[in-house]
Motif scaffolding. Structure first.
Motif, PDB file in Angstrom:
ATOM      1  N   ILE A   1       1.944  -1.125  -6.496  1.00 21.86           N
ATOM      2  CA  ILE A   1       2.296  -0.221  -5.409  1.00 21.86           C
ATOM      3  C   ILE A   1       1.021   0.795  -5.406  1.00 21.86           C
ATOM      4  CG2 ILE A   1       3.489   1.041  -6.814  1.00 21.86           C
ATOM      5  CD1 ILE A   1       4.153   0.969  -3.256  1.00 21.86           C
ATOM      6  N   GLY A   2       0.492   1.164  -4.382  1.00 24.59           N
ATOM      7  CA  GLY A   2      -0.720   1.805  -3.919  1.00 24.59           C
ATOM      8  C   GLY A   2      -0.312   3.486  -3.861  1.00 24.59           C
ATOM      9  N   GLY A   3      -1.171   4.260  -3.656  1.00 25.57           N
ATOM     10  CA  GLY A   3      -1.063   5.778  -3.701  1.00 25.57           C
ATOM     11  C   GLY A   3      -1.550   6.685  -2.333  1.00 25.57           C
TER      12      GLY A   3
ATOM     13  N   MET B   1      -6.043  11.391  -9.969  1.00 23.34           N
ATOM     14  CA  MET B   1      -5.017  11.838  -9.021  1.00 23.34           C
ATOM     15  C   MET B   1      -4.318  10.666  -8.411  1.00 23.34           C
ATOM     16  SD  MET B   1      -6.799  15.520  -7.904  1.00 23.34           S
ATOM     17  CE  MET B   1      -5.503  16.032  -6.940  1.00 23.34           C
ATOM     18  N   GLY B   2      -5.193   9.801  -7.786  1.00 30.24           N
ATOM     19  CA  GLY B   2      -4.443   8.690  -7.026  1.00 30.24           C
ATOM     20  C   GLY B   2      -3.821   7.626  -7.948  1.00 30.24           C
ATOM     21  N   MET B   3      -4.044   7.537  -9.230  1.00 26.37           N
ATOM     22  CA  MET B   3      -3.482   6.544  -9.935  1.00 26.37           C
ATOM     23  C   MET B   3      -2.160   7.537 -10.277  1.00 26.37           C
ATOM     24  SD  MET B   3      -6.389   5.121 -12.622  1.00 26.37           S
ATOM     25  CE  MET B   3      -7.764   6.068 -12.572  1.00 26.37           C
TER      26      MET B   3
ATOM     27  N   TYR C   1     -12.756   4.455  -9.711  1.00 25.25           N
ATOM     28  CA  TYR C   1     -13.679   3.595  -9.025  1.00 25.25           C
ATOM     29  C   TYR C   1     -13.071   2.232  -8.787  1.00 25.25           C
ATOM     30  CZ  TYR C   1     -16.856   7.080 -10.256  1.00 25.25           C
ATOM     31  OH  TYR C   1     -17.752   8.209 -10.370  1.00 25.25           O
ATOM     32  N   PHE C   2     -11.692   2.006  -9.022  1.00 28.00           N
ATOM     33  CA  PHE C   2     -11.058   0.807  -8.614  1.00 28.00           C
ATOM     34  C   PHE C   2      -9.910   1.236  -7.520  1.00 28.00           C
ATOM     35  CE2 PHE C   2     -12.887  -0.545 -12.659  1.00 28.00           C
ATOM     36  CZ  PHE C   2     -13.150  -1.718 -12.275  1.00 28.00           C
ATOM     37  N   THR C   3      -9.445   0.002  -6.958  1.00 30.37           N
ATOM     38  CA  THR C   3      -8.421   0.378  -6.220  1.00 30.37           C
ATOM     39  C   THR C   3      -7.216  -0.518  -6.632  1.00 30.37           C
ATOM     40  OG1 THR C   3      -8.893  -1.679  -4.957  1.00 30.37           O
ATOM     41  CG2 THR C   3     -10.047   0.158  -4.231  1.00 30.37           C
TER      42      THR C   3
ATOM     43  N   SER D   1       0.767  -1.162   0.010  1.00 31.02           N
ATOM     44  CA  SER D   1      -0.036  -0.119   0.148  1.00 31.02           C
ATOM     45  C   SER D   1       0.989   1.082  -0.045  1.00 31.02           C
ATOM     46  CB  SER D   1      -0.988   0.044   1.255  1.00 31.02           C
ATOM     47  OG  SER D   1      -0.023   0.361   2.096  1.00 31.02           O
ATOM     48  N   GLY D   2       0.323   2.311  -0.352  1.00 31.26           N
ATOM     49  CA  GLY D   2       1.141   3.654  -0.299  1.00 31.26           C
ATOM     50  C   GLY D   2       1.609   3.968   0.899  1.00 31.26           C
ATOM     51  N   GLU D   3       0.517   3.751   1.931  1.00 28.40           N
ATOM     52  CA  GLU D   3       0.739   4.099   3.332  1.00 28.40           C
ATOM     53  C   GLU D   3       2.036   3.374   3.820  1.00 28.40           C
ATOM     54  OE1 GLU D   3      -2.886   3.184   5.323  1.00 28.40           O
ATOM     55  OE2 GLU D   3      -3.785   5.383   4.468  1.00 28.40           O
TER      56      GLU D   3
HETATM   57  N1  UDP Z   1      -7.167   4.201  -7.926  1.00 27.17           N
HETATM   58  C1  UDP Z   1      -8.268   3.997  -9.046  1.00 27.17           C
HETATM   59  N2  UDP Z   1      -8.175   2.994 -10.124  1.00 27.17           N
HETATM   60  C2  UDP Z   1      -7.134   2.026  -9.878  1.00 27.17           C
HETATM   61  C3  UDP Z   1      -6.306   2.119  -8.605  1.00 27.17           C
HETATM   62  C4  UDP Z   1      -6.447   3.230  -7.950  1.00 27.17           C
HETATM   63  O1  UDP Z   1      -9.038   5.086  -9.356  1.00 27.17           O
HETATM   64  O2  UDP Z   1      -7.389   1.077 -10.380  1.00 27.17           O
HETATM   65  C5  UDP Z   1      -7.259   5.554  -7.280  1.00 27.17           C
HETATM   66  C6  UDP Z   1      -8.077   5.552  -6.174  1.00 27.17           C
HETATM   67  O3  UDP Z   1      -8.630   7.059  -6.235  1.00 27.17           O
HETATM   68  C7  UDP Z   1      -7.295   5.324  -4.933  1.00 27.17           C
HETATM   69  C8  UDP Z   1      -6.046   5.905  -5.165  1.00 27.17           C
HETATM   70  O4  UDP Z   1      -5.727   5.499  -6.688  1.00 27.17           O
HETATM   71  O5  UDP Z   1      -7.945   5.856  -3.868  1.00 27.17           O
HETATM   72  C9  UDP Z   1      -4.815   5.249  -4.574  1.00 27.17           C
HETATM   73  O6  UDP Z   1      -4.920   3.732  -4.533  1.00 27.17           O
HETATM   74  P1  UDP Z   1      -5.292   3.081  -3.177  1.00 27.17           P
HETATM   75  O7  UDP Z   1      -6.204   3.783  -2.376  1.00 27.17           O
HETATM   76  O8  UDP Z   1      -5.625   1.660  -3.964  1.00 27.17           O
HETATM   77  O9  UDP Z   1      -3.802   2.926  -2.442  1.00 27.17           O
HETATM   78  P2  UDP Z   1      -3.384   2.181  -1.177  1.00 27.17           P
HETATM   79  O10 UDP Z   1      -4.583   2.053  -0.284  1.00 27.17           O
HETATM   80  O11 UDP Z   1      -2.896   0.755  -1.434  1.00 27.17           O
HETATM   81  O12 UDP Z   1      -2.327   3.058  -0.954  1.00 27.17           O
END
Ligand code: UDP
Length: 237
Positions: free
Chosen positions: A49-51, A73-75, A136-138, A11-13
């Motif tokens: 990797i997350g964001g 922005m999250g992507m 709308y995905f994660t 995760s980004g965190e």
């Molecule tokens: N996000 C998105 N589509 C995706 C993956 C991510 O729109 O396929 C955006 C979404 O706004 C999300 C942000 O990118 O909140 C960060 O990703 P995520 O919350 O999954 O990160 P993590 O919790 O792993 O740090």
């Protein structure tokens, strides 16, 4: 070794370390070392990797930013983390490629499945950025999607908790940890393994998920060698 090709979800965190946001360089290099250790053992490693340490679409929406705009922005935030991770892993002496679901030719390759697989076969760590490329995905869903596409045997979800508990272990000291659990039980008990879309996709494709504590040195290697230190979610146990 229990696995040959794995997908690691961070995760980004996780990259924040003890900070409130952003990237902790110390944590980044610790992760890079952990990853190098398993690459040296011949494991093919892909990473999603997350964001969340930089931006989340949902929280953007609550602050007046259009949801879809916020999701993009999250992507883009995941691409920033991907670049940081790439740099740290390369500094540890491992070759990497960053492949993004949104084209950004100057900084990363576009995601092409065959190319990703070829990089893995050549021993390069492949980092997937920009999630699925769709709002709308994660990134959890992106992790499952990419894992299925590249034929990873398992998703390793590295967290700061050492597995899945019946209740939140950070809030309840009597929380009980599961060593393993079926998709069905995890769903019925309402356990938060991943978001529902990600979870349903992994269940449908029989992709096991192991949740483990990534912040303890040597744990990634232990999981790879089949040690049961986290919680495994699988079809049948
Ligand atoms: N996000 C998105 N589509 C995706 C993956 C991510 O729109 O396929 C955006 C979404 O706004 C999300 C942000 O990118 O909140 C960060 O990703 P995520 O919350 O999954 O990160 P993590 O919790 O792993 O740090």
């Amino acid at each position: 070794m229990a696995y040959k090709r794995i997908l690691l979800k961070l995760s980004g965190e996780a990259l924040m370390g003890d900070r409130q946001h952003g990237i902790d360089p110390k944590r980044l290099s610790e992760y890079a070392e952990e990853i190098k250790n398993i690459v040296d053992k011949g494991i093919e490693v892909a990473i999603v990797i997350g964001g969340g340490n930089i931006f989340r679409g949902v929280s953007g929406a609550s602050n007046g930013i259009d949801r879809v705009q916020g999701d993009y922005m999250g992507m883009l935030a995941t691409a920033i983390n991907g670049l940081a991770l790439q740099s740290a892993i390369e500094a540890a002496g491992v070759k990497t490629r960053l492949l993004t679901a949104i084209k950004m030719e100057q900084v990363a390759e576009p995601f092409i499945k065959r190319r990703a697989v070829r990089h893995l076969e050549k021993g390069r760590v492949v980092i997937f950025g920009c999630g699925t490329g769709n709002p709308y995905f994660t990134t959890d869903t992106a992790a499952v999607l990419r894992a299925i596409e590249i034929g990873a045997e398992v998703i390793l979800k590295g967290t700061r908790v050492d597995g899945i508990y019946n209740v939140d272990p950070e809030k309840n000291e009597n929380a009980i940890k599961f060593d393993s659990i079926t998709y069905k039980d995890a769903m019925n008990k309402g356990l938060k393994v991943m978001d529902m879309t990600a979870f349903a996709l992994s269940q449908e494709n029989n992709l096991p998920i192991i949740v483990f504590d990534m912040n303890t040195k040597g744990n990634l290697e232990k999981v790879i060698s089949g040690e049961n230190i986290g919680t495994k979610v699988d079809k049948k146990l």
